[in-house]
Design a protein around this motif. Sequence first.
Motif, PDB file in Angstrom:
ATOM      1  N   TYR A   1       0.867  -1.178   0.000  1.00 51.78           N
ATOM      2  CA  TYR A   1       0.000   0.000   0.000  1.00 51.78           C
ATOM      3  C   TYR A   1       0.910   1.235   0.000  1.00 51.78           C
ATOM      4  O   TYR A   1       1.382   1.654   1.051  1.00 51.78           O
ATOM      5  CB  TYR A   1      -0.888  -0.043   1.250  1.00 51.78           C
ATOM      6  CG  TYR A   1      -2.050   0.918   1.305  1.00 51.78           C
ATOM      7  CD1 TYR A   1      -2.156   2.023   0.462  1.00 51.78           C
ATOM      8  CD2 TYR A   1      -3.073   0.709   2.239  1.00 51.78           C
ATOM      9  CE1 TYR A   1      -3.225   2.891   0.557  1.00 51.78           C
ATOM     10  CE2 TYR A   1      -4.152   1.574   2.336  1.00 51.78           C
ATOM     11  CZ  TYR A   1      -4.219   2.667   1.491  1.00 51.78           C
ATOM     12  OH  TYR A   1      -5.285   3.521   1.595  1.00 51.78           O
ATOM     13  N   LYS A   2       1.139   1.770  -1.190  1.00 54.84           N
ATOM     14  CA  LYS A   2       2.076   2.894  -1.315  1.00 54.84           C
ATOM     15  C   LYS A   2       1.459   4.157  -0.729  1.00 54.84           C
ATOM     16  O   LYS A   2       0.272   4.392  -0.835  1.00 54.84           O
ATOM     17  CB  LYS A   2       2.458   3.092  -2.786  1.00 54.84           C
ATOM     18  CG  LYS A   2       3.261   1.912  -3.320  1.00 54.84           C
ATOM     19  CD  LYS A   2       3.701   2.070  -4.772  1.00 54.84           C
ATOM     20  CE  LYS A   2       4.526   0.868  -5.223  1.00 54.84           C
ATOM     21  NZ  LYS A   2       3.739  -0.392  -5.300  1.00 54.84           N
ATOM     22  N   GLY A   3       2.303   4.946  -0.101  1.00 55.25           N
ATOM     23  CA  GLY A   3       1.809   6.150   0.569  1.00 55.25           C
ATOM     24  C   GLY A   3       1.396   5.868   1.999  1.00 55.25           C
ATOM     25  O   GLY A   3       1.196   6.781   2.787  1.00 55.25           O
ATOM     26  N   PHE A   4       1.283   4.585   2.340  1.00 57.33           N
ATOM     27  CA  PHE A   4       0.801   4.202   3.665  1.00 57.33           C
ATOM     28  C   PHE A   4       1.920   3.542   4.457  1.00 57.33           C
ATOM     29  O   PHE A   4       2.087   3.803   5.645  1.00 57.33           O
ATOM     30  CB  PHE A   4      -0.387   3.250   3.502  1.00 57.33           C
ATOM     31  CG  PHE A   4      -1.267   3.150   4.717  1.00 57.33           C
ATOM     32  CD1 PHE A   4      -2.095   4.203   5.078  1.00 57.33           C
ATOM     33  CD2 PHE A   4      -1.273   2.004   5.490  1.00 57.33           C
ATOM     34  CE1 PHE A   4      -2.908   4.108   6.194  1.00 57.33           C
ATOM     35  CE2 PHE A   4      -2.087   1.900   6.607  1.00 57.33           C
ATOM     36  CZ  PHE A   4      -2.907   2.970   6.964  1.00 57.33           C
ATOM     37  N   ILE A   5       2.686   2.661   3.786  1.00 51.61           N
ATOM     38  CA  ILE A   5       3.811   2.019   4.467  1.00 51.61           C
ATOM     39  C   ILE A   5       5.058   2.119   3.599  1.00 51.61           C
ATOM     40  O   ILE A   5       4.978   2.426   2.408  1.00 51.61           O
ATOM     41  CB  ILE A   5       3.525   0.542   4.824  1.00 51.61           C
ATOM     42  CG1 ILE A   5       3.318  -0.298   3.559  1.00 51.61           C
ATOM     43  CG2 ILE A   5       2.358   0.436   5.760  1.00 51.61           C
ATOM     44  CD1 ILE A   5       3.583  -1.759   3.757  1.00 51.61           C
ATOM     45  N   ASN A   6       6.198   1.802   4.238  1.00 53.13           N
ATOM     46  CA  ASN A   6       7.479   2.015   3.580  1.00 53.13           C
ATOM     47  C   ASN A   6       8.424   0.826   3.819  1.00 53.13           C
ATOM     48  O   ASN A   6       9.257   0.865   4.718  1.00 53.13           O
ATOM     49  CB  ASN A   6       8.090   3.327   4.118  1.00 53.13           C
ATOM     50  CG  ASN A   6       9.435   3.618   3.493  1.00 53.13           C
ATOM     51  OD1 ASN A   6       9.669   3.285   2.335  1.00 53.13           O
ATOM     52  ND2 ASN A   6      10.323   4.223   4.267  1.00 53.13           N
ATOM     53  N   PRO A   7       8.293  -0.257   3.032  1.00 54.67           N
ATOM     54  CA  PRO A   7       9.185  -1.405   3.201  1.00 54.67           C
ATOM     55  C   PRO A   7      10.589  -1.082   2.674  1.00 54.67           C
ATOM     56  O   PRO A   7      10.740  -0.217   1.809  1.00 54.67           O
ATOM     57  CB  PRO A   7       8.548  -2.502   2.340  1.00 54.67           C
ATOM     58  CG  PRO A   7       7.309  -1.924   1.747  1.00 54.67           C
ATOM     59  CD  PRO A   7       7.328  -0.456   1.937  1.00 54.67           C
ATOM     60  N   VAL A   8      11.587  -1.779   3.231  1.00 47.86           N
ATOM     61  CA  VAL A   8      12.969  -1.538   2.811  1.00 47.86           C
ATOM     62  C   VAL A   8      13.559  -2.832   2.256  1.00 47.86           C
ATOM     63  O   VAL A   8      14.116  -3.637   2.998  1.00 47.86           O
ATOM     64  CB  VAL A   8      13.827  -1.025   3.998  1.00 47.86           C
ATOM     65  CG1 VAL A   8      15.206  -0.599   3.503  1.00 47.86           C
ATOM     66  CG2 VAL A   8      13.133   0.128   4.712  1.00 47.86           C
ATOM     67  N   PRO A   9      13.434  -3.055   0.934  1.00 44.04           N
ATOM     68  CA  PRO A   9      13.954  -4.291   0.335  1.00 44.04           C
ATOM     69  C   PRO A   9      15.450  -4.428   0.580  1.00 44.04           C
ATOM     70  O   PRO A   9      16.156  -3.422   0.708  1.00 44.04           O
ATOM     71  CB  PRO A   9      13.664  -4.110  -1.161  1.00 44.04           C
ATOM     72  CG  PRO A   9      12.534  -3.141  -1.223  1.00 44.04           C
ATOM     73  CD  PRO A   9      12.746  -2.217  -0.060  1.00 44.04           C
ATOM     74  N   GLY A  10      15.912  -5.682   0.672  1.00 39.36           N
ATOM     75  CA  GLY A  10      17.324  -5.926   0.961  1.00 39.36           C
ATOM     76  C   GLY A  10      17.636  -5.938   2.442  1.00 39.36           C
ATOM     77  O   GLY A  10      18.772  -6.145   2.846  1.00 39.36           O
TER      78      GLY A  10
END
Lengths: 796, 281
Positions: free
Chosen positions: A150-159
């Motif tokens: 859910y873009k704009g709502f959460i911020n995952p950090v790949p890697g």
Amino acid sequence: MEENVVGKRVPQVDSWLKVTGTLRYSFDIELPGQLYVALVTSRYAHARIRSVDTSDAIKSPGIVGVFTGKDFPFRIGLYIADRDLLATNKVRWVGHPVAAVVGTSMAAAEEAAEKVSVDYEPLEPVLDVEKAIEKGAPLVHEDMASYNYYKGFINPVPGTNIANDFRLVKGDVSSGFAESNVIVEETFKIPQINHAPMEVQNVLAYWRPDDYVEVWTSAQSPFATRYLTAASLNIPVNRLIVHVPPAGGGFGLKAGIGWEPLAIMISKSLRRPVKLVLSRSEQMTSAPSRDGLVANVKAGFSKDGRFKAYEATFMMDAGAYADYTVNVARTTGYSADGAYDIENISVKSLAIYTNKIPTTAMRGFGHPENHWPLEQVMDRAADMLGLDPVKIREINLHVPGKSVRGTGEPVREYDGNPRGVLEALVKGIGYWEVEKPSEPWKVRAKGLAMLVKAPSQPPNAGASAIVKIDEDGTIDVITGTGSMGQGTPTSLAIIAAEAFGVPVEKVKVNQLEGVSTDQNPYTWQTVGSRGLYSDGIALLRAIEDAKNQIREMASAVFRVPKDDIEIRGGQVYPRTHPEHRLGLKDFAMGYTYPNGNTIGGPVIGRGSYAPVLNTFLDEKGHGHNTVFHTYGGTAVEVEIDLLTGEVRVIKVVQAFDVGRVINLLTLEGQAFGGFIMGMGSALYEEIKFDKQGWVLNPNLTHYYVPRITDLPDEIDAVFLETPQMDGPLGARGIGEHVMIAVAPAISNAIYRGLKVKLNEIPMNAERVWKAIKEQRPELISSAFEQALSRAEEIHV
Amino acid sequence: MSFGSPYVTLPRFSYLRPRSLDEAFEALEGGNAKVMAGGIGLLNFMKERLLAPSVVIDIKGIPELSGIRLSGDVRIGAAVRLVELEENRSLELIAPTLYRAVRQIADPIIRSSATLVGDVCEAIPWTDGPTALAALDASASVVSKNGERKVKVADLVQGLGQLAIDENEIVKEITFSSGYKKGTYVKFSNASEYALASVAVAYSPESGIARVSVGSLAEKPQVFTLEDAGTSPDEEVSAMIRKVSSYIESGLSAVDDILGSAEFKKQVAKALIIKAFKEVF
């Protein structure tokens, strides 16, 4: 018959069915020819799957299908689609479902499940949040970059193992600390805990020959379940019919998306109804629990007690899947300042993947997590400043109409009365009075903690409602909120009864039978203490719509302007000439004149609600993301046994500003039950893992939820009524708030009584005893002497 | 008792309900059989696949196994349910140690079907029955088609799930002297249904013998007399408590387990000694 029932004690509408064992839960629903599923689950916390051999299982008697991850190569999720239906390529925790064995009976399926053999290549597991965010830590999700979220709502950090990185910034903490005279710096911890509902998760799914799909599921949120499942499985939304019968407890576990996609896909494959029922130990290992937490906090106060700066890093142990916990971490972060005016704030809140049980929403949703540190910081700082815990709160509590939250949202005049809550707690528990312990080696102490919480939801979390008048003037209310014991359906019935001026028995809420997505109007989810507020507003609008239809007809019948029609006491009359009266029933199906002419038609009112002026939060965590805040608090009197560390809660006061009491009985039930649930996690509950990530207590014997013998002698509830301007009859939500402040209140009591710090729950006897032994060993030896000298007296 | 089971069904088995001990012995001859009284432990173990007997022999229909005798030595049959003991107020006068333990086993629902002998034969270190019976120096009558032998309850339970009886034997009854007119049972549980530590005291004022049994610390109850601890009922109670406490510290073994650390269990046992001794002496 009593017509005005608002604020009185009304038994829940489904009480009779519950106590007579008649209510049909989803578990009770069966279809002819249904199949049963046994799960094969992982024995490794982290391992690559080399191969799964199902050849023996499929040959087993009564088996019609065996499925593995390869059969369902896609991912599902609510805020981040990180979950597989069955493990694909690798397993991520002990209990991860690897295969589903489907048979004509549960016994056949379980017998065959033993014959599935899985070849694993063990990988290094990561079981600790702090290690999980170190460079070079094993990755739980190597493919995070490819996941939908859910873009704009959460911020995952790949890697990395970070599923969400949320920040809240207000002012400048370094200058805040520079201006501080006293600094509290501590690490607080919370283990993963289980929701432990009476009814385990279960699903019956049927992919029909006409390609419509029906699901009966023990869930909280019919529409979210439908939308997320349909989107994940590429089913047109209106071809998926989700039935949610009353649930035997939800507590957040059953929000979002659960086991429905797996059961549906198996049914699609076999073209027969499929029933999937978890065992209790599967519920406690293969299904989600609540996130664990490590929180490093630093708080600065000026010498006059002002809260100058708060810096916090929340590391939430999301386990193997974080599809809901990403929002828990976000919520913990944006509401980290609780009920206090803090001048400078810097919060980092991370949802971190580990090879432990996946996690999801739970009652309180991030607030038990952020209030556990914050409310203890207040008492520790008070101690250092030579203030008392009440005074330091009086200095820093939100002032409605003046204060601003960390997110930049103003605290509005109608948000409630935090100061009044604090006063109710102090008075109710007798905070300044000292009680005598039952034995000389025990200590009595009192403590309190405050809280504030708003529903954590997206800005478009809507609700809708329908009201119908039946032929005899009785009323049907239909909304989309599930019934799981929380009492919303009864409160909605009370609101409708009040609006039409009829006895509550004349109103039927259809949640009694459960919610079906093809029959009930939409509501976003049954979560966040939002049901009464959101559905309530929609319902009042639906009632107004229905009343308008009646007014239109009555205006013609009575020959007065529409606005002069009153609808009260179940009757319809001109305001100016109340002796001319008709009943609701006279308009229910339209009004029929003596000659047979009919005007209008069956009365059906509709109402919709969506949050007003809500926004996403920006990169500093600023924005307008809430619809109402409920302030509250918990005060306790505890007795601590210095010889064993056992803490018993003697008396409790729960206080909340609920805006308006709709059903006193339900409110009290929430306040009492929520305390008990909070006490369970404060004193007893903890999922225990060994070094390999095995769960040591996947049962209700060693995972201990409170029993009747553990209850306090007295629980009181105080409700303040500062009306919520836009709330239904002024009401706001309460369902989660009742457990949020419990653990810090107990810990604060122990600290106040013994000056012993407990930074980690559960505060079970051994942990408390060890804390006393480390911090105040002299208390234990003198207690032993006390006990012996008393023994001597008795002997003589 | 549940260790947690992914299963919701029981494994396949046949069920026999013999009317006599001889019929039961015959059924046992077939091998891979388990004796069931209340079924509380056995059925859970089966559900968890810790046990998978092909035959379950329900002994509740065997007349010799029922009944409580309180005259002379106390005798409690293998089919006697805990609720029957609880409702027998004479037992409270004759053997308060056992009576109080029975009242604290599990909950009323379980006590309505579980048996005392079953509580012993479950062989779980944290149960209450074996600790109390060990203090009473109770014996079990173990029978088979070859005859009857007596084993001390304290020797019957060898450790977790380990019972010192053969596959063809049945525990018929439990007996103990009715001399222990004074006594008590105290337990401490926290964050578990089971006792983290428990203390049973059985005292015979006539003989002056006082036996103490400490449960849950290790795999089986540990029993000692006041004499072992270097004290006697003639001493002041505070002196007795001090000596018994130091005996627990140095003389008893304790293990870390899911309920608690060895160190904490000993601490709790000492706290329980204070409570128990104040009550009895």
